[in-house]
Design a protein around this motif. Sequence first.
Motif, PDB file in Angstrom:
ATOM      1  N   PRO A 425       0.836  -1.200   0.000  1.00 51.09           N
ATOM      2  CA  PRO A 425       0.000   0.000   0.000  1.00 51.09           C
ATOM      3  C   PRO A 425       0.876   1.257   0.000  1.00 51.09           C
ATOM      4  CG  PRO A 425      -0.848  -1.591   1.549  1.00 51.09           C
ATOM      5  CD  PRO A 425       0.460  -2.131   1.073  1.00 51.09           C
ATOM      6  N   PRO A 426       0.589   2.218  -0.851  1.00 47.25           N
ATOM      7  CA  PRO A 426       1.485   3.375  -1.005  1.00 47.25           C
ATOM      8  C   PRO A 426       1.499   4.278   0.222  1.00 47.25           C
ATOM      9  CG  PRO A 426      -0.569   3.746  -2.158  1.00 47.25           C
ATOM     10  CD  PRO A 426      -0.611   2.328  -1.690  1.00 47.25           C
ATOM     11  N   ARG A 427       2.633   4.922   0.414  1.00 49.46           N
ATOM     12  CA  ARG A 427       2.702   5.946   1.442  1.00 49.46           C
ATOM     13  C   ARG A 427       2.929   7.281   0.751  1.00 49.46           C
ATOM     14  NH1 ARG A 427       8.576   5.329   4.477  1.00 49.46           N
ATOM     15  NH2 ARG A 427       9.910   5.680   2.649  1.00 49.46           N
ATOM     16  N   ARG A 428       2.468   8.333   1.380  1.00 50.99           N
ATOM     17  CA  ARG A 428       2.600   9.662   0.799  1.00 50.99           C
ATOM     18  C   ARG A 428       3.388  10.560   1.734  1.00 50.99           C
ATOM     19  NH1 ARG A 428      -3.699  10.649  -1.123  1.00 50.99           N
ATOM     20  NH2 ARG A 428      -3.874   8.775  -2.435  1.00 50.99           N
ATOM     21  N   ALA A 429       4.060  11.484   1.153  1.00 54.82           N
ATOM     22  CA  ALA A 429       4.829  12.442   1.954  1.00 54.82           C
ATOM     23  C   ALA A 429       3.897  13.183   2.893  1.00 54.82           C
ATOM     24  CB  ALA A 429       5.556  13.428   1.038  1.00 54.82           C
ATOM     25  N   GLY A 430       4.298  13.277   4.136  1.00 53.59           N
ATOM     26  CA  GLY A 430       3.486  14.004   5.105  1.00 53.59           C
ATOM     27  C   GLY A 430       2.493  13.137   5.853  1.00 53.59           C
ATOM     28  N   ASP A 431       2.352  11.852   5.459  1.00 56.71           N
ATOM     29  CA  ASP A 431       1.449  10.959   6.190  1.00 56.71           C
ATOM     30  C   ASP A 431       1.918  10.797   7.627  1.00 56.71           C
ATOM     31  OD1 ASP A 431      -0.205  10.541   4.112  1.00 56.71           O
ATOM     32  OD2 ASP A 431       0.350   8.459   3.729  1.00 56.71           O
ATOM     33  N   ARG A 432       1.009  10.970   8.561  1.00 56.84           N
ATOM     34  CA  ARG A 432       1.317  10.804   9.977  1.00 56.84           C
ATOM     35  C   ARG A 432       0.218   9.973  10.623  1.00 56.84           C
ATOM     36  NH1 ARG A 432       5.359  14.128  11.689  1.00 56.84           N
ATOM     37  NH2 ARG A 432       5.954  15.808  10.271  1.00 56.84           N
ATOM     38  N   ALA A 433       0.632   9.141  11.525  1.00 57.26           N
ATOM     39  CA  ALA A 433      -0.354   8.321  12.235  1.00 57.26           C
ATOM     40  C   ALA A 433      -1.060   9.162  13.281  1.00 57.26           C
ATOM     41  CB  ALA A 433       0.335   7.129  12.895  1.00 57.26           C
ATOM     42  N   ALA A 434      -2.342   8.885  13.475  1.00 59.19           N
ATOM     43  CA  ALA A 434      -3.106   9.585  14.504  1.00 59.19           C
ATOM     44  C   ALA A 434      -2.635   9.148  15.882  1.00 59.19           C
ATOM     45  CB  ALA A 434      -4.597   9.295  14.325  1.00 59.19           C
ATOM     46  N   ILE A 435      -2.841  10.015  16.855  1.00 59.95           N
ATOM     47  CA  ILE A 435      -2.398   9.728  18.214  1.00 59.95           C
ATOM     48  C   ILE A 435      -3.033   8.447  18.745  1.00 59.95           C
ATOM     49  CG2 ILE A 435      -4.229  11.131  19.246  1.00 59.95           C
ATOM     50  CD1 ILE A 435      -0.604  10.687  20.543  1.00 59.95           C
ATOM     51  N   GLY A 436      -4.277   8.180  18.340  1.00 56.69           N
ATOM     52  CA  GLY A 436      -4.952   6.963  18.799  1.00 56.69           C
ATOM     53  C   GLY A 436      -4.244   5.703  18.322  1.00 56.69           C
ATOM     54  N   ALA A 437      -3.808   5.714  17.052  1.00 56.25           N
ATOM     55  CA  ALA A 437      -3.105   4.558  16.508  1.00 56.25           C
ATOM     56  C   ALA A 437      -1.768   4.366  17.209  1.00 56.25           C
ATOM     57  CB  ALA A 437      -2.898   4.726  15.008  1.00 56.25           C
ATOM     58  N   ILE A 438      -1.103   5.462  17.506  1.00 57.56           N
ATOM     59  CA  ILE A 438       0.186   5.386  18.201  1.00 57.56           C
ATOM     60  C   ILE A 438      -0.002   4.800  19.596  1.00 57.56           C
ATOM     61  CG2 ILE A 438       2.078   6.738  19.157  1.00 57.56           C
ATOM     62  CD1 ILE A 438       1.707   8.687  16.837  1.00 57.56           C
ATOM     63  N   VAL A 439      -1.054   5.224  20.271  1.00 55.76           N
ATOM     64  CA  VAL A 439      -1.324   4.725  21.629  1.00 55.76           C
ATOM     65  C   VAL A 439      -1.601   3.228  21.601  1.00 55.76           C
ATOM     66  CG1 VAL A 439      -2.957   4.805  23.547  1.00 55.76           C
ATOM     67  CG2 VAL A 439      -2.116   6.935  22.538  1.00 55.76           C
ATOM     68  N   VAL A 440      -2.419   2.791  20.637  1.00 55.43           N
ATOM     69  CA  VAL A 440      -2.743   1.364  20.532  1.00 55.43           C
ATOM     70  C   VAL A 440      -1.478   0.554  20.251  1.00 55.43           C
ATOM     71  CG1 VAL A 440      -3.950  -0.386  19.178  1.00 55.43           C
ATOM     72  CG2 VAL A 440      -5.125   1.721  19.830  1.00 55.43           C
ATOM     73  N   ALA A 441      -0.658   1.027  19.307  1.00 56.80           N
ATOM     74  CA  ALA A 441       0.575   0.318  18.965  1.00 56.80           C
ATOM     75  C   ALA A 441       1.530   0.278  20.151  1.00 56.80           C
ATOM     76  CB  ALA A 441       1.248   0.990  17.765  1.00 56.80           C
ATOM     77  N   ALA A 442       1.648   1.407  20.863  1.00 51.16           N
ATOM     78  CA  ALA A 442       2.540   1.457  22.024  1.00 51.16           C
ATOM     79  C   ALA A 442       2.053   0.530  23.131  1.00 51.16           C
ATOM     80  CB  ALA A 442       2.637   2.894  22.543  1.00 51.16           C
ATOM     81  N   LEU A 444       0.249  -2.265  22.790  1.00 49.43           N
ATOM     82  CA  LEU A 444       0.514  -3.646  22.398  1.00 49.43           C
ATOM     83  C   LEU A 444       2.000  -3.973  22.510  1.00 49.43           C
ATOM     84  CD1 LEU A 444      -1.808  -4.063  19.273  1.00 49.43           C
ATOM     85  CD2 LEU A 444      -2.068  -5.165  21.501  1.00 49.43           C
ATOM     86  N   GLY A 445       2.844  -3.018  22.112  1.00 47.31           N
ATOM     87  CA  GLY A 445       4.282  -3.230  22.194  1.00 47.31           C
ATOM     88  C   GLY A 445       4.772  -3.337  23.620  1.00 47.31           C
ATOM     89  N   ALA A 446       4.153  -2.574  24.529  1.00 47.72           N
ATOM     90  CA  ALA A 446       4.538  -2.647  25.936  1.00 47.72           C
ATOM     91  C   ALA A 446       4.053  -3.946  26.576  1.00 47.72           C
ATOM     92  CB  ALA A 446       3.969  -1.447  26.694  1.00 47.72           C
ATOM     93  N   LEU A 447       2.863  -4.391  26.184  1.00 48.34           N
ATOM     94  CA  LEU A 447       2.310  -5.626  26.748  1.00 48.34           C
ATOM     95  C   LEU A 447       3.082  -6.841  26.264  1.00 48.34           C
ATOM     96  CD1 LEU A 447       0.109  -7.046  28.400  1.00 48.34           C
ATOM     97  CD2 LEU A 447      -1.346  -7.004  26.358  1.00 48.34           C
ATOM     98  N   TYR A 448       3.460  -6.832  24.970  1.00 48.34           N
ATOM     99  CA  TYR A 448       4.217  -7.940  24.394  1.00 48.34           C
ATOM    100  C   TYR A 448       5.550  -7.400  23.871  1.00 48.34           C
ATOM    101  CZ  TYR A 448      -0.419 -10.075  24.476  1.00 48.34           C
ATOM    102  OH  TYR A 448      -1.641 -10.546  24.876  1.00 48.34           O
ATOM    103  N   PRO A 449       6.593  -7.444  24.682  1.00 47.85           N
ATOM    104  CA  PRO A 449       7.870  -6.797  24.341  1.00 47.85           C
ATOM    105  C   PRO A 449       8.487  -7.264  23.023  1.00 47.85           C
ATOM    106  CG  PRO A 449       7.816  -7.352  26.670  1.00 47.85           C
ATOM    107  CD  PRO A 449       6.609  -7.973  26.066  1.00 47.85           C
ATOM    108  N   LEU A 450       8.402  -8.549  22.706  1.00 47.15           N
ATOM    109  CA  LEU A 450       8.982  -8.998  21.444  1.00 47.15           C
ATOM    110  C   LEU A 450       8.236  -8.411  20.253  1.00 47.15           C
ATOM    111  CD1 LEU A 450       9.949 -12.748  21.982  1.00 47.15           C
ATOM    112  CD2 LEU A 450      11.350 -10.696  22.197  1.00 47.15           C
ATOM    113  N   LEU A 451       6.921  -8.269  20.386  1.00 47.95           N
ATOM    114  CA  LEU A 451       6.140  -7.592  19.351  1.00 47.95           C
ATOM    115  C   LEU A 451       6.587  -6.142  19.242  1.00 47.95           C
ATOM    116  CD1 LEU A 451       3.795  -7.212  17.354  1.00 47.95           C
ATOM    117  CD2 LEU A 451       2.287  -6.840  19.333  1.00 47.95           C
TER     118      LEU A 451
END
Length: 475
Positions: A425-442, A444-451
């Motif tokens: 899927p293409p990415r475009r210059a200036g694309d930024r993830a929303a704060i909600g997506a960052i929180v969800v990813a963080a 999950l990453g904190a709960l499962y360290p290897l992930l």
Amino acid sequence: MSPTPASAMPDSSLYRRVWRWHFYAGLICLPILALMAITGALYLYKDAIESRIDAGWRFVPPTSSPGLDGESLVRRALAAQPGTAMRFVAPVASDRSAEVGVRTDAGVVTVYLDPASGRVLGQQRDDRKLMEVVKRLHSLALAGPAANYAVEIVAGWAIVLVVSGLFLWWPRGRSGGVLTVRGRPSQRTWWRDLHAVTGAAAAVAILFLAVTGMPWSAYWGKQFGRLTNDWGVGLPKDLWGKPASTPPLSSLGDTPWTLVQAALPESEGHTGHDAATTAADHAAHSGAKHGESSAPEAGPAVVPFGLNQAIRVFEVQGLPPGTPVSLPVGPKGVYTAMSMPDDVVQQRVVHLDRYTGRVLADVGYRDYGVVGRAVEWGIQLHTGRQFGWLNQLVMLAGCLSIVGLAVSAVVMWWKRRPRGRLAAPPRRAGDRAAIGAIVVAAALGALYPLLGASMIAALVIDAVVPSRWHERFGL
């Protein structure tokens, strides 16, 4: 779970970011996730498959005769397969064989015997049993201990796939590809809609399989078990109420997750004379050659407590017929019966002193902490055992959905990809993830360290890949 057509794709950086992460999560997970789904589906029917392929060893003509006792059967097994007896399984019914596990230089061998006559029906190395191979494929144990970490990472990414896939599937005013499949199998639209609808319908089952499989993982499972035990919500504190030996309970074979880190208790009836040997040792060892005396060297008398007596004690304790009994190892070893029936509430582990037959410990589901109980329930549902055929069908549907999603993902990618390009899927210059997506990813990453570590690695790789590579290969 697939996004909408390019023409209808929401023009938001969040959507494109999530789509891109979903694509790469699938790329990372696809082969291993499909393998785990296929082997998991087979393992749901472990008992039925083993009963079919090993019918000549597992079944005998029904008889009302009491048959030979446990010690006699162990001796017959050792005559056929020299080694050290380490496990005895009495017949679970009048038409079932008895089993003796014999430790040899090549590994543990299960010897199957007719309990009425003592005739050896067959024997097989445990690590070559079909369902044991399936189990080791499921955990990638066949590829070595390090591969189990890969399974943990894949399970974590499977959670990412479900969360991101549901976001992409969300209708946003659409009707097609939400609950219905449009087009024909020859069209990419049909495969995309099939992928999306299947993923949405199976999301809960897939998420459940991923989460409940984590307790057995190499890193997270071990740390999670240690923390729950330290907090007193997993393994009962002061489990045995007395000093325990070094070998873990898991050294005896399949063990309830809550007790994996528990150490074996020690026999206390022994007075410290290591030369003394009980009747159980005579049945369990084949060191003496044919015709030689197997009597122990002279030493202080110790009241023998053999396997037959141990079996009677376990029966009095209410353990069901066919409960595997592990034989004592060493002068401080114990008799251990582990009952792991389909109903998780009935789980029990009972240890007996090898000299006196006294019950050293009787631990079961009732003794687990709140987290231990929850995990045991999850594992029992994960393996399809708690609610019989209905539980098996639900988990089988989840496994088949994963395979179907893998196939549809490959087909729809193949239909849309330009020749010679990955076509992410293409990415475009200036694309930024929303704060909600960052929180969800963080989270999950904190709960499962290897992930979390693999997410960071993916971000770094995506950032350092030259722009010309993105354009040339469609990364």
